[in-house]
Enzyme design. Sequence first.
Site: not given
Ligand code: AP5
Length: 200
Positions: A134, A14, A128, A89, A146
């Site tokens: 992180r 994402k 990552r 979410r 998660r």
């Molecule tokens: P990346 O692009 O970072 O993927 P992502 O889907 O954004 O993954 P995240 O880990 O950031 O998602 P998340 O939903 O857990 O985290 P968030 O910050 O929202 O890619 C991941 C990796 O893969 C990278 O190394 C990238 O380079 C690699 N990659 C990408 N594309 C690729 C490809 N095609 N092939 C190979 N490799 C690839 O949330 C974190 C925490 O915050 C949550 O757990 C929660 O505690 C809190 N939080 C956030 N939002 C909320 C909410 N709305 N409500 C409540 N809690 C929340």
Amino acid sequence: MFNLILFGPPGSGKGTQSEKIMEKFGLMHLSTGNLLRQEIADKTPLGMEAKNIMERGHLVPDEVVIGMIDSCIEKHADAKGFLFDGFPRTIAQALALDNLLTVKKAAICKVLALDVDEDELVKRLMKRGETSGRSDDTNEDVIRKRFSVYKAETEPVAEHYNDQGKLEKIKGIGSVDEIFSSLTTCIETEMAAQQSVSAK
Ligand code: AP5
């Protein structure tokens, strides 16, 4: 306003794809994960509370993230559209977002859901975690937590938008550029559809 949700499990790409979509289509990128990590870096009371929750792989309370999104939408009232990443979410967050946009006489136009299998997700996040700093990426138990939270709390959000006819699944495995190309095709098709409706 053209408002998009980029949906998918942790590690589905994402954040990676949001950067490219934002650049190509000029949408305002709102990532609740990034906003929360900024609060942690700034050592605010909200950040301190969120840190502990995020390190365990749980969700931050709905009212906290809804409040953050509400003030970001207000702050960028002149945006041509928003790209929501990692939000909504929960069903409560989705309903709150729908209401916030209705007040602005706007709505979510499309929900693009990146489809990636769990083994690939674990591989990406563990990799990552070696360099990102992180803390929620370094422990496989937290990563699995998660995913279980995603299945229980977040997958129903996809159903919510599917019922509105707005959900589209995108294959999230392949090169970043290949996936971006699939996303671009969907976004351009939807933008053209919106334009033809507003021209009538
Ligand atoms: P990346 O692009 O970072 O993927 P992502 O889907 O954004 O993954 P995240 O880990 O950031 O998602 P998340 O939903 O857990 O985290 P968030 O910050 O929202 O890619 C991941 C990796 O893969 C990278 O190394 C990238 O380079 C690699 N990659 C990408 N594309 C690729 C490809 N095609 N092939 C190979 N490799 C690839 O949330 C974190 C925490 O915050 C949550 O757990 C929660 O505690 C809190 N939080 C956030 N939002 C909320 C909410 N709305 N409500 C409540 N809690 C929340």
